[in-house]
Design an enzyme around this catalytic site. Structure first.
Site, PDB file in Angstrom:
ATOM      1  CB  CYS A 128      -1.055   0.118   1.357  1.00 59.66           C
ATOM      2  SG  CYS A 128      -0.113  -0.516   2.676  1.00 59.66           S
ATOM      3  CD  GLN A 158     -35.463 -36.942 -12.563  1.00 58.69           C
ATOM      4  OE1 GLN A 158     -35.168 -36.329 -11.351  1.00 58.69           O
ATOM      5  NE2 GLN A 158     -36.563 -36.446 -13.114  1.00 58.69           N
ATOM      6  CG  ASP A 212     -31.338 -34.625  -4.703  1.00 61.33           C
ATOM      7  OD1 ASP A 212     -32.092 -35.224  -3.901  1.00 61.33           O
ATOM      8  OD2 ASP A 212     -30.936 -34.864  -5.844  1.00 61.33           O
TER       9      ASP A 212
END
Length: 618
Positions: free
Chosen positions: A131, A374, A482
């Site tokens: 910085c 699925q 799920d």
């Protein structure tokens, strides 16, 4: 009197390099903040935590976020610093909310200490401060240190008689539609639902605003909206002079599930949302079709807007943004804004995190099938000399857009207890997701093959792993929907990670109402899901209770030999799964807390994580 635990959780710490020859590394540690110390431990599956460090709170001189554009090499990207004695400890949080929670708690506990007057907002790297370029590590900081946490400072509420005055004169008030973390020096951060003053709206991309502290900067104009305003022209979804018939033709032509637009209603002063869907309707409507929803207003002053009951918003852009993520009574969620020229956008937001790494087909080698679900099949693969798991879309079972939605969800999530997505291969058919490879497969199978060989500590460690991943999802406003042992995977070193984000949803209000056509796992679902299709983080908590039951039953199927209808009847009668033989009473009590009838009576994952961690210390 024992010290009181204030906060705990898994974070990453950077090595302090107290000696010049000390290596620079980043290690995951379990941090505990109590009323006396900040401690961090190493946790390994099946073993008690090993204390690696402890800092007395009385020695802390500064706690503050690190603001930097230096690349961060570890998984957690939100650093903060603890300056104590003459040492700096850099800690990395998974998200900004988590970072602010720790900073606020630490500042509160150390505000009476002998604090520094100035601090360094950037890192000490390569022998100097980034910085201010000073080359002494203990050099005085370059920015004034405020011991009061910024996030806790809230402006006093305005009285009805007064008006806030700003140095730029009377300007319009705008509201942040979502959080925004700036990447540029001249940009301002936004906090969702906070109000700001609009200074300049000439640009089509970024507008100039002022926050309540007088700071002025730029923000993307699609992240804010005028308070009570009706200026929608800058939003892609608004089509001012679009008729009903033309809207139907355009949406049908594009044929994108969830394609939508907002247009002026035939009733002056009102607006209509038109959305395309292929989803079957309850009354056997023709398929595909376009549904039209009028945006309604309450009779209160000022009016609130809604498309479905109970979902009220101060502005129409807020309403649209919400329904882009949640159907909440609509036939489908609003996925793709359609413009008059037919162009559409698959992006709900413009976050760079929505982008994935595109994997070239020639870089990917596919092997034997590992399993199927699925909508997809998972095969073993190899990518860049690395063993991976490849999930491929089953053609005809899920749209390409839905499959990509799963990728977008997964790319937003990054945690050591979640299975990592490496990238997406869209240049082959079917498209596929490439994940880290989990050598020991799914948790349910892992438990079955090791029946009689798992110690209570190992089982508790598995529950802790899953809970830690779910606590991260909860803190990030995601619900899994799920969660089950079959959807958790076990790594080579027996670490358990949460997987399968196909049903995961981002939520704004910790609630998601699914469409009536959705299927969900009955034996892992709470009453409010079975009755009303209402999901929340608390419905995930119920599922987690079932996962704990699976772990302590060594992979046995819940409600064995009972149909879904019988399970629903027993839950409605107040019955619950029986206590597993291998579960300690303390663990079973946590299961029962997860299975409280009312969602609000169930614990959060953060609380569960604390309770499970305390059991592991016994």
């Amino acid at each position: 009197m024992f010290p009181r635990v204030i906060l705990n959780g898994t974070l990453i710490k950077k090595s302090q390099q107290k000696k010049k020859i000390s290596p620079c590394n980043y290690k995951e540690r379990f941090f505990v903040l109590d009323t006396q110390d900040l401690k961090y431990s190493e946790r390994r599956l099946g073993k008690k935590p090993t204390l690696k460090g402890s800092i007395q709170l009385s020695t802390i001189k500064c706690v503050e976020a690190v603001i930097t554009d230096v690349p961060i090499p570890c998984n957690y990207k939100y650093p903060f610093q603890v300056f104590y004695d003459n040492y700096y400890l850099y800690i990395f949080a998974p998200d900004n909310d988590c970072r602010q929670t720790w900073i606020k708690a630490l500042k509160e506990e150390t505000k009476q200490n002998n604090l520094v007057t100035k601090f360094h907002p950037n890192f000490w790297i390569n022998g100097k401060w980034e910085c201010c370029q000073q080359k002494q590590k203990l050099a005085t900081g370059c920015r004034v240190y405020d011991p009061v946490d910024f996030a806790s400072k809230k402006p006093l509420p305005q009285t009805p008689e007064s008006k806030m005055e700003f140095p730029y004169g009377g300007h319009q008030t705008v509201i942040a539609l979502q959080d925004y973390t700036p990447q540029e020096d001249d940009h301002l951060p936004l906090q969702k639902h906070h109000e700001y003053v609009l200074i300049n709206s000439c640009s089509s991309d970024c507008w100039t605003i002022q926050d309540d502290k007088g700071n002025v900067g730029l923000v993307p104009c699609t992240y804010i909206t005028e308070k009570y305003g009706k200026n929608f022209e800058r939003f892609m979804w608004y089509n001012k002079n679009m008729t009903r018939g033309k809207a139907e033709d355009l949406l049908m032509k594009e044929g994108k599930e969830g394609g939508f637009m907002v247009r002026d209603s035939s009733q002056a002063g009102f607006y209509t949302v038109s959305v395309f869907t292929r989803a079957p309707g309850p009354n056997m409507e023709k398929n595909p079709r376009v549904k039209h929803y009028q945006i309604r207003q309450t009779e209160t002053k000022p009016a609130s807007f809604y498309l479905a009951d109970k979902y009220l918003f101060n502005t129409i852009p807020e309403l649209i943004l919400y329904h882009q993520h949640n159907a909440a009574g609509l036939i489908t969620r609003l996925r793709h804004p359609i413009t008059p020229n037919g162009a559409y956008s698959q992006e709900v937001s413009h976050s760079p995190q929505d982008q994935w790494e595109e994997i070239k087909p020639e870089e990917l080698t596919l092997g034997q099938e590992l399993g199927s679900g699925q909508f997809g099949v998972v095969v073993e693969g190899k990518w860049r000399e690395k063993k991976v798991a490849v999930k491929m879309m089953k053609e005809g079972f899920i749209s390409e857009e839905d499959f990509k939605d799963e990728a977008k969800v997964t790319m937003k999530l990054f945690h050591c207890k979640l299975v990592q997505l490496y990238g997406v291969c869209t240049q082959r058919s079917p498209i596929c997701l490439v994940f880290e490879f989990m050598h020991n497969g799914c948790l349910s199978d892992y438990l079955k093959t090791r029946r009689g060989r798992l110690s209570p500590n190992v089982m508790l460690g598995m529950c802790l792993d899953v809970c830690e991943g779910m606590a991260y999802l909860e803190s990030s406003n995601f619900i899994h929907r799920d969660l089950a042992a079959r959807n958790c995977l076990v790594s080579k070193n027996n670490e358990v990670k949460v997987s399968d984000f196909g049903m995961t949803r981002f939520v704004f209000d910790d609630q998601y109402t699914s469409s009536q056509c959705s299927k969900f796992p009955v034996k892992w679902s709470p009453p409010e899901v079975l009755r009303y299709s209402k999901f929340s983080s608390k419905s995930d908590v119920w599922s987690f209770g079932v996962v704990m039951w699976e772990v302590y039953n060594e992979g046995r199927f819940p409600y064995e030999n009972r149909t879904n209808a019988e399970v629903m009847d027993s839950l409605n009668a107040g019955q619950r799964l029986l206590m597993p033989r291998l579960a300690p009473k303390s663990v079973h009590l946590l299961m029962e807390e997860c299975w409280e009838e009312k969602p609000e009576d169930r614990p959060t994952f953060a609380v569960l994580l604390h309770e499970l961690a305390s059991l592991s210390d016994l």
